[in-house]
Design a protein around this motif. Sequence first.
Motif: not given
Length: 375
Positions: A269-270, A289-292, A303-304, A308-309
């Motif tokens: 997700f971007a 369940g997406l990397p951002v 949030l990010v 790590r996430t």
Amino acid sequence: MRVVIVTESFPPDVNGVAHCALQTARHLVDRGHVPVVVAPAPAPGNKPDTSAPCPVVHVPSLPLPGYPQVRVALPSRRLAATLVEHRADVVHLASPFVLGVRGMAAAARLGIPAVAVYQTDLAGYARTYMGAGEAAAWRRIRSVHGACDLTLAPSSAALRDLETHGVPRVELWPRGVDTERFRPDRRDEALRRELAPNGEVIVGYVGRLAPEKQVELLSGACGLEGVRVVIVGDGPSRPGLEQALPGAVFLGRRTGDDLARVFASFDVFAHTGPFETFCQTVQEAMASGLPVVAPAAGGPLDLVAHGRTGLLVPPRDAGAVRDAVRSLAADTGLRAAFGAAGRATVEGRTWAAVGDQLIGHYAKVLAGRRTAVAA
């Protein structure tokens, strides 16, 4: 408590202000409180949302010039009348700008406590749309929020901005996320084959297509081999973005379970907008369940967790967005690790949990008013 929620936007509108106002009303009803919503009337032919959990009073509205998807409330006696008829204990102002300003004035005349929720970076929008006017925007923000008993900021960055610019009585109140709707097991392989028939890594954006979102920063990602950019949403920038993002797939507006299915079918997700006071779509992506990939500015900073996430990149840097997408697209294991950590991070951020926090803020404001009267 009897609560009047005065909001600049409400379903069927699809945006963060509308969604948060709806979730607030639902939670108040679930906890035995009595809310009513006051909102601009939807556009002619756009039917009001029938899923609202409480009465909704619509005031006349007109489309915002140059951005017809946004409705601006016209002066109306319905607002003050609703506060009186509902016998409001507290007025909740959702992102006060036009209707909310009138709501604040009516609450002050009637002696009703008001809690304002800061959600829109008006100063950032002024820079984007007018190239100036930031100082005037902050004067308006100070005037409106300074008159309230309490202002709730959705992120640490927003809270710092408000305090730096002289807004008093500010506390943190984040947003919840529906982890039952947005979850990894909604991944749809048939949809993935449709969007990326050659097995490309799918990089998705979800949100308004408007200048302040700077979605054109995904242009570099569109040129990466083995990557398919998918855009969900609509707005005035769509025609230009279709030219600026060659090869991208535009799905238009999606909502509900359909949106959750699309989210879960992405690989990355971007988000590109640098003016987010919170950024709900980042939470929904993490729940899916997406990397951002997001700018290191505003709400995404809370949030990010970089490394790590997801990956935080310098704002307005198309090259940094491209490089972050490239690194994630090339590493399946890293994507999986970031996505799992993101899901674990948001699992406790339910709307029920943050809704109870909001009720606690109401209670403190009411207690403060009672103390002031007794003194």
